[in-house]
Design a protein around this motif. Sequence first.
Motif, PDB file in Angstrom:
ATOM      1  N   ASP A   1      46.541  27.973  30.498  1.00 19.90           N
ATOM      2  CA  ASP A   1      45.244  27.459  29.526  1.00 19.90           C
ATOM      3  C   ASP A   1      43.998  28.434  30.102  1.00 19.90           C
ATOM      4  O   ASP A   1      42.972  28.524  29.429  1.00 19.90           O
ATOM      5  N   SER A   2      44.072  28.685  31.438  1.00 25.81           N
ATOM      6  CA  SER A   2      42.785  29.178  31.956  1.00 25.81           C
ATOM      7  C   SER A   2      42.607  30.661  31.497  1.00 25.81           C
ATOM      8  O   SER A   2      41.895  31.491  32.040  1.00 25.81           O
ATOM      9  N   ILE A   3      43.775  31.394  31.200  1.00 25.64           N
ATOM     10  CA  ILE A   3      43.863  32.630  30.671  1.00 25.64           C
ATOM     11  C   ILE A   3      43.820  32.748  29.053  1.00 25.64           C
ATOM     12  O   ILE A   3      44.597  32.297  28.235  1.00 25.64           O
ATOM     13  N   ASP A   4      42.728  33.452  28.893  1.00 27.39           N
ATOM     14  CA  ASP A   4      42.441  33.733  27.368  1.00 27.39           C
ATOM     15  C   ASP A   4      41.969  35.131  27.058  1.00 27.39           C
ATOM     16  O   ASP A   4      41.935  36.160  27.994  1.00 27.39           O
ATOM     17  N   SER A   5      41.391  35.229  25.894  1.00 30.17           N
ATOM     18  CA  SER A   5      41.397  36.742  25.473  1.00 30.17           C
ATOM     19  C   SER A   5      39.822  37.083  26.216  1.00 30.17           C
ATOM     20  O   SER A   5      39.578  38.208  26.424  1.00 30.17           O
ATOM     21  N   GLU A   6      39.198  36.212  26.703  1.00 27.41           N
ATOM     22  CA  GLU A   6      37.874  36.576  27.536  1.00 27.41           C
ATOM     23  C   GLU A   6      38.201  36.717  28.919  1.00 27.41           C
ATOM     24  O   GLU A   6      37.009  37.085  29.659  1.00 27.41           O
ATOM     25  N   THR A   7      39.297  36.503  29.289  1.00 26.58           N
ATOM     26  CA  THR A   7      39.549  36.333  30.913  1.00 26.58           C
ATOM     27  C   THR A   7      39.346  37.809  31.513  1.00 26.58           C
ATOM     28  O   THR A   7      38.837  37.844  32.568  1.00 26.58           O
ATOM     29  N   PHE A   8      39.658  38.792  30.699  1.00 30.17           N
ATOM     30  CA  PHE A   8      39.540  40.165  31.211  1.00 30.17           C
ATOM     31  C   PHE A   8      38.556  41.107  30.736  1.00 30.17           C
ATOM     32  O   PHE A   8      38.604  42.251  30.797  1.00 30.17           O
ATOM     33  N   LYS A   9      37.437  40.333  30.176  1.00 32.79           N
ATOM     34  CA  LYS A   9      36.360  41.194  29.287  1.00 32.79           C
ATOM     35  C   LYS A   9      35.680  41.780  30.498  1.00 32.79           C
ATOM     36  O   LYS A   9      35.115  43.014  30.198  1.00 32.79           O
ATOM     37  N   ASP A  10      35.489  41.395  31.984  1.00 34.27           N
ATOM     38  CA  ASP A  10      35.015  42.333  32.932  1.00 34.27           C
ATOM     39  C   ASP A  10      35.065  41.949  34.208  1.00 34.27           C
ATOM     40  O   ASP A  10      36.009  40.858  34.334  1.00 34.27           O
ATOM     41  N   ASP A  11      34.585  42.445  35.224  1.00 37.60           N
ATOM     42  CA  ASP A  11      35.299  42.132  36.463  1.00 37.60           C
ATOM     43  C   ASP A  11      34.799  40.740  37.078  1.00 37.60           C
ATOM     44  O   ASP A  11      35.540  40.141  37.827  1.00 37.60           O
ATOM     45  N   LEU A  12      33.353  40.505  36.682  1.00 37.32           N
ATOM     46  CA  LEU A  12      33.152  39.059  37.206  1.00 37.32           C
ATOM     47  C   LEU A  12      33.995  37.993  36.617  1.00 37.32           C
ATOM     48  O   LEU A  12      34.526  37.106  37.110  1.00 37.32           O
ATOM     49  N   SER A  13      34.409  38.104  35.137  1.00 36.87           N
ATOM     50  CA  SER A  13      35.266  37.166  34.633  1.00 36.87           C
ATOM     51  C   SER A  13      36.457  37.221  35.077  1.00 36.87           C
ATOM     52  O   SER A  13      37.027  36.072  35.423  1.00 36.87           O
TER      53      SER A  13
ATOM     54  N   LEU B   1      30.426  41.359  43.526  1.00 36.23           N
ATOM     55  CA  LEU B   1      30.150  41.710  42.176  1.00 36.23           C
ATOM     56  C   LEU B   1      28.836  41.291  41.565  1.00 36.23           C
ATOM     57  O   LEU B   1      28.373  41.904  40.841  1.00 36.23           O
ATOM     58  N   LYS B   2      28.283  40.410  42.291  1.00 35.58           N
ATOM     59  CA  LYS B   2      26.715  39.934  41.751  1.00 35.58           C
ATOM     60  C   LYS B   2      25.759  40.556  42.662  1.00 35.58           C
ATOM     61  O   LYS B   2      24.544  40.127  42.696  1.00 35.58           O
ATOM     62  N   GLY B   3      26.484  41.491  43.798  1.00 34.15           N
ATOM     63  CA  GLY B   3      25.397  42.346  44.409  1.00 34.15           C
ATOM     64  C   GLY B   3      24.891  41.622  45.661  1.00 34.15           C
ATOM     65  O   GLY B   3      23.800  41.856  46.248  1.00 34.15           O
TER      66      GLY B   3
ATOM     67  N   LYS C   1      42.915  46.152  34.543  1.00 34.43           N
ATOM     68  CA  LYS C   1      41.814  45.806  33.709  1.00 34.43           C
ATOM     69  C   LYS C   1      40.739  45.997  34.663  1.00 34.43           C
ATOM     70  O   LYS C   1      39.483  46.228  34.151  1.00 34.43           O
ATOM     71  N   ALA C   2      40.736  45.749  35.898  1.00 33.24           N
ATOM     72  CA  ALA C   2      39.413  45.753  36.843  1.00 33.24           C
ATOM     73  C   ALA C   2      38.751  47.080  36.774  1.00 33.24           C
ATOM     74  O   ALA C   2      39.531  48.130  37.089  1.00 33.24           O
ATOM     75  N   LYS C   3      37.458  47.245  36.740  1.00 33.24           N
ATOM     76  CA  LYS C   3      37.061  48.691  36.939  1.00 33.24           C
ATOM     77  C   LYS C   3      36.440  48.907  38.211  1.00 33.24           C
ATOM     78  O   LYS C   3      36.406  50.239  38.710  1.00 33.24           O
ATOM     79  N   LYS C   4      36.159  48.168  39.149  1.00 31.75           N
ATOM     80  CA  LYS C   4      35.703  48.407  40.508  1.00 31.75           C
ATOM     81  C   LYS C   4      37.020  48.722  41.468  1.00 31.75           C
ATOM     82  O   LYS C   4      37.766  47.750  41.448  1.00 31.75           O
ATOM     83  N   ASP C   5      36.856  49.543  42.196  1.00 25.94           N
ATOM     84  CA  ASP C   5      37.927  50.065  43.071  1.00 25.94           C
ATOM     85  C   ASP C   5      38.361  48.955  43.981  1.00 25.94           C
ATOM     86  O   ASP C   5      39.445  48.468  44.280  1.00 25.94           O
ATOM     87  N   PHE C   6      37.354  48.321  44.641  1.00 29.63           N
ATOM     88  CA  PHE C   6      37.373  47.152  45.681  1.00 29.63           C
ATOM     89  C   PHE C   6      38.261  45.892  44.968  1.00 29.63           C
ATOM     90  O   PHE C   6      38.798  45.199  45.815  1.00 29.63           O
ATOM     91  N   ALA C   7      37.737  45.662  43.830  1.00 31.91           N
ATOM     92  CA  ALA C   7      38.364  44.504  43.231  1.00 31.91           C
ATOM     93  C   ALA C   7      39.967  44.903  42.806  1.00 31.91           C
ATOM     94  O   ALA C   7      40.744  43.868  43.190  1.00 31.91           O
TER      95      ALA C   7
ATOM     96  N   TYR D   1      43.057  42.655  44.424  1.00 30.45           N
ATOM     97  CA  TYR D   1      44.064  42.039  43.364  1.00 30.45           C
ATOM     98  C   TYR D   1      45.653  42.648  43.692  1.00 30.45           C
ATOM     99  O   TYR D   1      46.632  41.836  43.647  1.00 30.45           O
ATOM    100  N   ASP D   2      45.689  43.859  43.952  1.00 32.26           N
ATOM    101  CA  ASP D   2      46.882  44.537  44.558  1.00 32.26           C
ATOM    102  C   ASP D   2      47.327  43.661  45.923  1.00 32.26           C
ATOM    103  O   ASP D   2      48.600  43.319  45.916  1.00 32.26           O
ATOM    104  N   GLU D   3      46.602  43.405  46.890  1.00 32.38           N
ATOM    105  CA  GLU D   3      46.844  42.639  48.094  1.00 32.38           C
ATOM    106  C   GLU D   3      47.410  41.338  47.868  1.00 32.38           C
ATOM    107  O   GLU D   3      48.506  40.951  48.254  1.00 32.38           O
TER     108      GLU D   3
END
Length: 377
Positions: A216-228, A281-283, A338-344, A348-350
Amino acid sequence: MKKRKIIATGLAGTGVMAMGELLAHGSMDEDKNIIWLPNYGKKSPNMVKFCLIFSQSEGENCLETDLSDLIIISGDVSEKLVAKLEKGGNLFINETIIDYIPKRDDINIYKIPATELARKLGYQKTSHMIMLGAFLEVTEALNFGTVVKAFTKVFGYDLKTLLPIYQKAVVTGAGAVRSSSAKEKHIERQSNAEVKTNKYNNEKFEFEELSEDFKDSIDSETFKDDLSIAEHALENEIIMVRFYNKSKEILRGNITSEVFGSLAKQSDEHLLYLKGLIKKLKGQSIYIDEVDKTPIEEEKINWKEFSDEKRIIALSIFEEAIKLKNNSIEFYKKASEKAKKDFAKRLYDELKYWENYQLQQLEGQYQILKEENEESI
């Protein structure tokens, strides 16, 4: 041991008689004196029921004693039978298909959504096994393991492949009773009838609810951006920690508990990395770039040392752990895509790598446990 007189009713084909046979065989295996009287319903051909009495004395009569327990799987509720329940007796109702408002306030009423739970298990014909699990949980009339060993006597070896499903259904029924919503609560009934406190009442551990929470925690908004993505990853790891810690608590006292404790510790570490990712991600600072590669310590678990009941519970826990692991792997796979930042992406791969590693360990232990359990039946 308290003498019990049980009647179960339902429509033909709903497993009422199978339940009675399991209880009868289990009672004999525990050296109890029993009477099992099946009734195929002359007045209502579609209805079947059985009466079972077991005690440590001889000479009981199904027709004379009051009922201690009444189980209604399907069909109409017989007020005549409800009236025969002794004060403080137990009434079990399959509330998915039976809508019943009791008129008595001096009995314990357990409403179990057996048919609905059977559907969730993927095998609707197990509703009677779910009701059986609820009955055993409340009354502790027989050991779970004794009933499980009676499966092949009742169903035969041709259906042995279905035994893990039946076992899980029994555990599911027991879990449903532990939920506070399963039992109707009346202040008057609490004062008039002795209500047994079950050792698991405060645990309220529902395996399926945790899996549903994860999905239930995964929906269409889950992967909208890196922070989400990172925030949802954090929520999912929190669910995993809850699962592992509760598994550790339920299985405490043996090496399996330590395995889940180790998994909980590693998920706690993953939480730190994900919190660091969110800060970056929040700087903000600081972000830990690499996951600790300390594996779970390999432990040799001797499942034969477990009681039959503990093995059944462990099977359900391992099945749900495997399901959660697969969900987590799929999440991290998609998160990396889906992540745009390489460090993210790297994190996730790890995390996906270590989820796969832990999944292999869980599957290996589950297979050993499953084989040991089948050998004991």
